[in-house]
Write a protein that holds these residues in place. Sequence first.
Motif, mmCIF file in Angstrom:
data_model
loop_
_atom_site.group_PDB
_atom_site.id
_atom_site.type_symbol
_atom_site.label_atom_id
_atom_site.label_comp_id
_atom_site.label_asym_id
_atom_site.label_seq_id
_atom_site.Cartn_x
_atom_site.Cartn_y
_atom_site.Cartn_z
ATOM 1 N N GLU A 26 0.826 -1.208 0.000
ATOM 2 C CA GLU A 26 0.000 0.000 0.000
ATOM 3 C C GLU A 26 0.859 1.257 0.000
ATOM 4 O O GLU A 26 0.583 2.208 -0.737
ATOM 5 N N ASP A 28 3.960 1.498 -1.095
ATOM 6 C CA ASP A 28 4.633 1.581 -2.392
ATOM 7 C C ASP A 28 3.676 2.058 -3.478
ATOM 8 O O ASP A 28 4.047 2.861 -4.340
ATOM 9 N N ALA A 29 2.432 1.574 -3.453
ATOM 10 C CA ALA A 29 1.441 1.993 -4.446
ATOM 11 C C ALA A 29 1.182 3.493 -4.337
ATOM 12 O O ALA A 29 1.052 4.188 -5.357
ATOM 13 N N SER A 30 1.114 3.983 -3.132
ATOM 14 C CA SER A 30 0.887 5.412 -2.919
ATOM 15 C C SER A 30 2.056 6.227 -3.476
ATOM 16 O O SER A 30 1.850 7.246 -4.152
ATOM 17 N N ILE A 32 4.211 5.290 -5.816
ATOM 18 C CA ILE A 32 4.244 5.147 -7.270
ATOM 19 C C ILE A 32 3.193 6.035 -7.923
ATOM 20 O O ILE A 32 3.466 6.709 -8.918
ATOM 21 N N SER A 33 1.992 6.055 -7.365
ATOM 22 C CA SER A 33 0.924 6.844 -7.982
ATOM 23 C C SER A 33 1.210 8.339 -7.929
ATOM 24 O O SER A 33 0.781 9.079 -8.812
ATOM 25 N N PRO A 39 1.429 5.542 -13.795
ATOM 26 C CA PRO A 39 1.507 4.544 -12.720
ATOM 27 C C PRO A 39 0.605 3.327 -12.916
ATOM 28 O O PRO A 39 0.804 2.308 -12.260
ATOM 29 N N TYR A 42 2.001 -0.343 -13.124
ATOM 30 C CA TYR A 42 2.669 -0.730 -11.883
ATOM 31 C C TYR A 42 1.659 -0.982 -10.772
ATOM 32 O O TYR A 42 1.792 -1.928 -9.988
ATOM 33 N N LEU A 43 0.651 -0.132 -10.731
ATOM 34 C CA LEU A 43 -0.383 -0.285 -9.712
ATOM 35 C C LEU A 43 -1.190 -1.559 -9.929
ATOM 36 O O LEU A 43 -1.608 -2.197 -8.963
ATOM 37 N N GLU A 44 -1.398 -1.940 -11.186
ATOM 38 C CA GLU A 44 -2.111 -3.193 -11.464
ATOM 39 C C GLU A 44 -1.328 -4.397 -10.945
ATOM 40 O O GLU A 44 -1.917 -5.323 -10.372
ATOM 41 N N ILE A 46 0.864 -4.372 -8.496
ATOM 42 C CA ILE A 46 0.806 -4.319 -7.028
ATOM 43 C C ILE A 46 -0.568 -4.763 -6.536
ATOM 44 O O ILE A 46 -0.674 -5.508 -5.552
ATOM 45 N N GLN A 47 -1.631 -4.353 -7.222
ATOM 46 C CA GLN A 47 -2.982 -4.738 -6.804
ATOM 47 C C GLN A 47 -3.178 -6.244 -6.897
ATOM 48 O O GLN A 47 -3.800 -6.860 -6.023
#
Length: 121
Positions: A26, A28-30, A32-33, A39, A42-44, A46-47
């Motif tokens: 979470e 890292d996703a924040s 990256i976004s 993003p 990359y977020l996909e 991570i999700q």
Amino acid sequence: MQRAESQDNLLVKSYILLPLILSAFERDASAISSELRTPAPYLEVIQTAVHAASADLREVRAGMRARGLKVYEQQRLEAGVEAKFICRGYHERMLLLDDVIAAQATLHMRRYLGMEKMKQR
């Protein structure tokens, strides 16, 4: 005194590690976004990893219930994380050192991200 079996210890260890891994994803996703121009890919990834880790955590919780395990206290110490748990009526304690947490979390995160095979090349 009865001691927790190795499967019990693995479940408790996973119960401690998986929420830390989910928090790292979470965080890292924040980052990256907010930092990347595109993003979404990359977020996909991570999700997808978050969904897999969440499913594993549900399995760990079910396994703990089935084996009579309950973590009743977790505490952050200078050296790592201490968990106190009940194993079929007996009180047990587990200490995971920060180095162990970091190494195990990295291995699990690589697997969730689909990088497990890449490292072996």
